[in-house]
Design an enzyme around this catalytic site. Structure first.
Site: not given
Length: 248
Positions: A144, A157
């Site tokens: 990401s 995350y």
């Protein structure tokens, strides 16, 4: 009843392929000529809808439910791909979970859940891929762009995606001599249920303006990057492709 393909047809497994980026990647690879095995965790109906859409468009696909962190289930997923289509050439590991909170407020159970799916899941899927992919294959993991942006609320995350990048770069080197590429795609803000969940419109609009193109990415934008890494990009290896519209 098993489906059979011609020897020329390449085969892809797409985890998390029932919706969002995973589904767009599955449909794009099918349009590129791949036979596709769509893995899903719980969304059987959505996975079958994706299979039907690929079939309607003239492609070949089947669906299989498996927890990506369960090594036996993932082995069964690869078994099915080999039994149905004769082998596996590309693995797109798009399955993942995301829960946002400041580090001080993060529920450790949610941290463990993200670690199990995003880190252990990547390790388990990549382990089977490294053992089974045919020469000329590609492993495509998902990181990401938030890892570089260091946005508040994303610590847990982002930490899991840092692990994904480490696994990706090291595995590329461990597969020396195999003619198998290993890369990761790191999307920026993309209009999926995973991204939009829990965000108000002001937050969504602000994040859409972060890149010079001033819009959210679409699943199809990310699928385009996957198609590149799965097909013509044979000289791209051990890299993280930040598909994010130009966010610095």
């Amino acid at each position: 009843m098993s489906e059979q393909t011609t020897p020329e047809r390449r085969v892809a497994i797409v985890t998390g392929g029932s919706r969002g980026i995973g589904r767009a990647a599955a449909e794009r690879l099918a349009s590129d000529g791949f036979a596709v095995v769509i893995n899903y965790a719980e969304n059987r109906t959505e996975a079958q809808t994706a299979v039907a859409a690929i079939g309607t468009a003239g492609g070949q696909a089947i669906a299989f439910g498996a927890d990506v962190a369960d090594e036996t289930a993932v082995s069964d997923l690869f078994d099915l791909a080999e039994e149905t289509y004769g082998g596996v050439d590309v693995v797109v590991h798009a399955a993942g979970v995301m829960k946002l909170a400041p580090l001080v407020d993060t529920d450790l159970g949610e941290l463990d859940r993200m670690h199990r799916t995003n880190v252990r899941g990547t390790f388990v899927v990549d382990q089977q891929a490294a053992r089974r992919l045919r020469s000329g294959g590609a492993i495509i993991n998902f990181s990401s762009s938030v890892l570089g942006l260091a946005l508040p609320g994303y610590s847990a995350y982002a930490a899991t995606k840092g692990a994904v990048e480490a696994i990706t770069l090291i595995l590329a080197r461990e597969l020396r001599g195999r003619d198998i590429t290993v890369n990761a795609v790191a999307p920026g803000p993309t209009a999926t249920a995973l991204f939009l969940d829990g965000k108000d419109q002001e937050t969504v609009d602000r994040m859409a303006r972060m890149n010079p193109l001033e819009r959210l990415g679409t699943p199809e934008d990310i699928a385009e990057a996957v198609s590149f890494l799965a097909g013509p990009a044979r000289w791209v290896n051990g890299q993280v492709l930040r598909a994010n519209g130009g966010i610095v």
